[in-house]
Motif scaffolding. Structure first.
Motif, mmCIF file in Angstrom:
data_model
loop_
_atom_site.group_PDB
_atom_site.id
_atom_site.type_symbol
_atom_site.label_atom_id
_atom_site.label_comp_id
_atom_site.label_asym_id
_atom_site.label_seq_id
_atom_site.Cartn_x
_atom_site.Cartn_y
_atom_site.Cartn_z
ATOM 1 N N ASN A 1 -16.482 -2.228 -5.032
ATOM 2 C CA ASN A 1 -16.067 -1.697 -3.735
ATOM 3 C C ASN A 1 -16.556 -2.510 -2.551
ATOM 4 O O ASN A 1 -15.917 -2.515 -1.504
ATOM 5 C CB ASN A 1 -16.582 -0.259 -3.572
ATOM 6 N N LEU B 1 -8.741 -3.324 3.047
ATOM 7 C CA LEU B 1 -9.114 -2.264 2.112
ATOM 8 C C LEU B 1 -10.369 -2.667 1.352
ATOM 9 O O LEU B 1 -10.636 -3.860 1.160
ATOM 10 C CB LEU B 1 -7.968 -1.952 1.148
ATOM 11 N N THR C 1 -2.881 7.070 -6.544
ATOM 12 C CA THR C 1 -3.986 6.535 -5.758
ATOM 13 C C THR C 1 -5.213 6.210 -6.592
ATOM 14 O O THR C 1 -6.067 5.433 -6.167
ATOM 15 C CB THR C 1 -4.411 7.523 -4.666
ATOM 16 N N VAL D 1 0.834 -1.201 0.000
ATOM 17 C CA VAL D 1 0.000 0.000 0.000
ATOM 18 C C VAL D 1 0.870 1.254 0.000
ATOM 19 O O VAL D 1 0.610 2.216 -0.743
ATOM 20 C CB VAL D 1 -0.967 -0.016 1.195
ATOM 21 N N VAL E 1 -4.884 0.994 -5.004
ATOM 22 C CA VAL E 1 -4.370 0.747 -3.666
ATOM 23 C C VAL E 1 -5.012 -0.521 -3.084
ATOM 24 O O VAL E 1 -4.335 -1.367 -2.490
ATOM 25 C CB VAL E 1 -4.613 1.961 -2.747
ATOM 26 N N ALA E 2 -6.304 -0.667 -3.286
ATOM 27 C CA ALA E 2 -6.985 -1.876 -2.818
ATOM 28 C C ALA E 2 -6.499 -3.106 -3.577
ATOM 29 O O ALA E 2 -6.369 -4.196 -2.997
ATOM 30 C CB ALA E 2 -8.493 -1.723 -2.968
ATOM 31 N N ALA F 1 -3.187 -4.245 -2.224
ATOM 32 C CA ALA F 1 -3.435 -4.835 -0.913
ATOM 33 C C ALA F 1 -3.936 -6.267 -1.062
ATOM 34 O O ALA F 1 -3.528 -7.168 -0.319
ATOM 35 C CB ALA F 1 -4.437 -3.996 -0.135
#
Length: 446
Positions: free
Chosen positions: A125, A295, A90, A82, A324-325, A328
């Motif tokens: 998400n 995340l 990002t 991350v 970013v997720a 991760a």
């Protein structure tokens, strides 16, 4: 396993402490009352099996943020990945200018999810978003409208997923009307099955199939959606063979099977996915929670011909598959593989169940112990041969655990289930201490 937080319970104040109480007052003044809080201790650091709150208390974590922090809340690989990604960028929106990390997650999902057929994925998400999009895909592919869900199911809080969810309070009350063409069928719930408990699988399947035939018509059904082990419904584990019967029935009638593995996926049940336990291969599988080390990331993975039936632009979202997720998730999966967290989940199951069965010998209010891997629950009843649900006792035991620095969760349609979802990085010592606290809670309240 290396952790960034000292792995011991420590109570510096009452629970919640004064600083947490101040923050809770601010929360009540600023945050919608609709956003509940199970235990109002405000966390400032966490990893392994410990949460550290703003008052310096160190609590044992038997919740994992509802099965999210499978690899711990600050796993080294996740943290480093991350940090690197945040320094690079990002966000660009994958639908505008894509990036490799999204593709890499989809490639990994194709390898890990059940079945060796050609697969595609789309990233979102949240679990609810994944479920919504799985239903969209099923309807588009089959040209049918109806979707069948089960008693005790939980699939989310959006309009469509509320329709799929069984429990009214607090998830549905006052929020209707809900999305149409959603039908509910009986769940194979062995502990509360009205019939021959030795024949639950067959009886429950026949009840499901006959009800769909009579009330919906197989030719009208786009998809059957099922949690292989129900989560919010109370960690209900269907009897061996039932899920396979449902899957075969779906294939026979041209119906897509959607496996909601949002809570059960990514090593939680001792396999990569709960469907693996019986070798069931769903047409579509939804994932989230444990996938990305805390995340927000979710996915629908499925047969290529199903996933590709829709037009470009019909799936997605501004933040879906955020870079970013994605990194991760790749780091969390690497940790699961390197540390054999499927094996660790099975070890945790053995430790939990051995201790819980000893507890059940002392307290007949424990009606059933169930679950798989590090997804274990006890259903509490009045006892003395009376299997009436005991939600008040469940709440009292839960409160006692909280007061002693053990984070536990409740569940169940009747509010009478204690569910345990520890991080797979938790130590045996913390598991034992947490179970000691649980036993003390029964001594004090049962």
């Amino acid at each position: 396993m290396a952790t960034s937080v000292e792995q011991r319970r420590h109570l510096a104040t009452v629970i919640p402490g004064p600083r947490s109480q101040e923050l809770q007052a601010r929360k009540l003044a600023a945050v919608s009352a609709g956003v509940g809080t199970g235990l109002p201790v405000y966390v400032e650091r966490a990893d392994g099996g410990i949460l550290v709150d703003v008052d310096g208390n160190q609590l044992i974590d038997f919740g994992s943020g509802i099965a999210v922090t499978t690899v711990g809340a600050s796993a080294p690989r996740v943290v480093q990945a991350v940090k690197r990604q945040v320094e690079d960028f990002t966000h660009t929106c994958f639908m505008v200018t894509p990036y490799e990390e999204y593709v890499a997650v989809c490639e990994k999902l194709a390898l890990l999810t059940p079945g060796d057929h050609e697969k595609r994925s789309a990233l979102f998400n949240s679990g609810a978003e994944a479920v919504e999009n799985a239903v969209k895909l099923a309807r588009a592919f089959t040209g049918r409208a109806a979707v069948v869900a089960f008693d005790h199911a939980y699939h989310g809080r959006t309009n469509l997923t509320m329709a799929l969810t069984a429990k009214n309070m607090p998830y549905k009350q006052g929020f209707g009307p809900f999305a149409g063409e959603v039908y509910r069928a009986p769940m194979a719930y062995p502990y509360r099955w009205i019939g021959d408990r030795e024949r639950v699988a067959g009886e429950a399947f026949e009840a499901f199939a006959s009800q769909v035939r009579a009330q919906v018509g197989e030719q009208n059904v786009a998809a059957v959606i099922i949690e292989p082990i129900q989560g919010e419904g109370g960690f209900i584990v269907p009897p061996a063979g039932w899920l396979r019967q449902v899957a075969e029935w779906c294939r026979e009638h041209g119906i897509l099977l959607i496996a909601d593995e949002i809570q059960t996926g990514f090593c939680r049940t001792g396999d990569w996915f709960a469907c693996d336990h019986e070798g069931v291969v769903p047409d579509l599988i939804t994932t989230a929670k444990g996938m990305a080390g805390g995340l927000p990331l979710a996915a629908v993975t499925g047969r290529a011909e199903v996933m590709d039936v829709v037009s470009p632009g019909s799936l997605g979202g501004t933040y879906g598959g955020n870079p970013v997720a994605c990194v991760a998730a790749l780091a969390a999966i690497e940790t699961m593989e390197a540390d054999d967290l499927c094996g660790r989940a099975r070890e945790i199951e053995g430790l939990f169940k051995a201790r819980l069965h000893r507890l059940a010998e002392k307290f007949d209010v424990i009606g059933e112990i169930r679950g798989r891997g590090a997804m274990v629950a006890v259903e509490l009843v009045l006892g003395g041969g009376d299997t009436t649900p005991a939600p008040e006792l469940t709440a009292a035991v839960n409160r006692h655990c909280h007061s002693q620095g053990l984070v536990t969760l409740t569940a169940g349609t009747f509010g009478n289930v204690l569910r345990f979802l520890p991080p797979l990085t938790i130590s045996d010592e913390l598991l034992g201490e947490g179970l000691d606290i649980l036993e003390q809670a029964f001594v004090a309240n049962a």
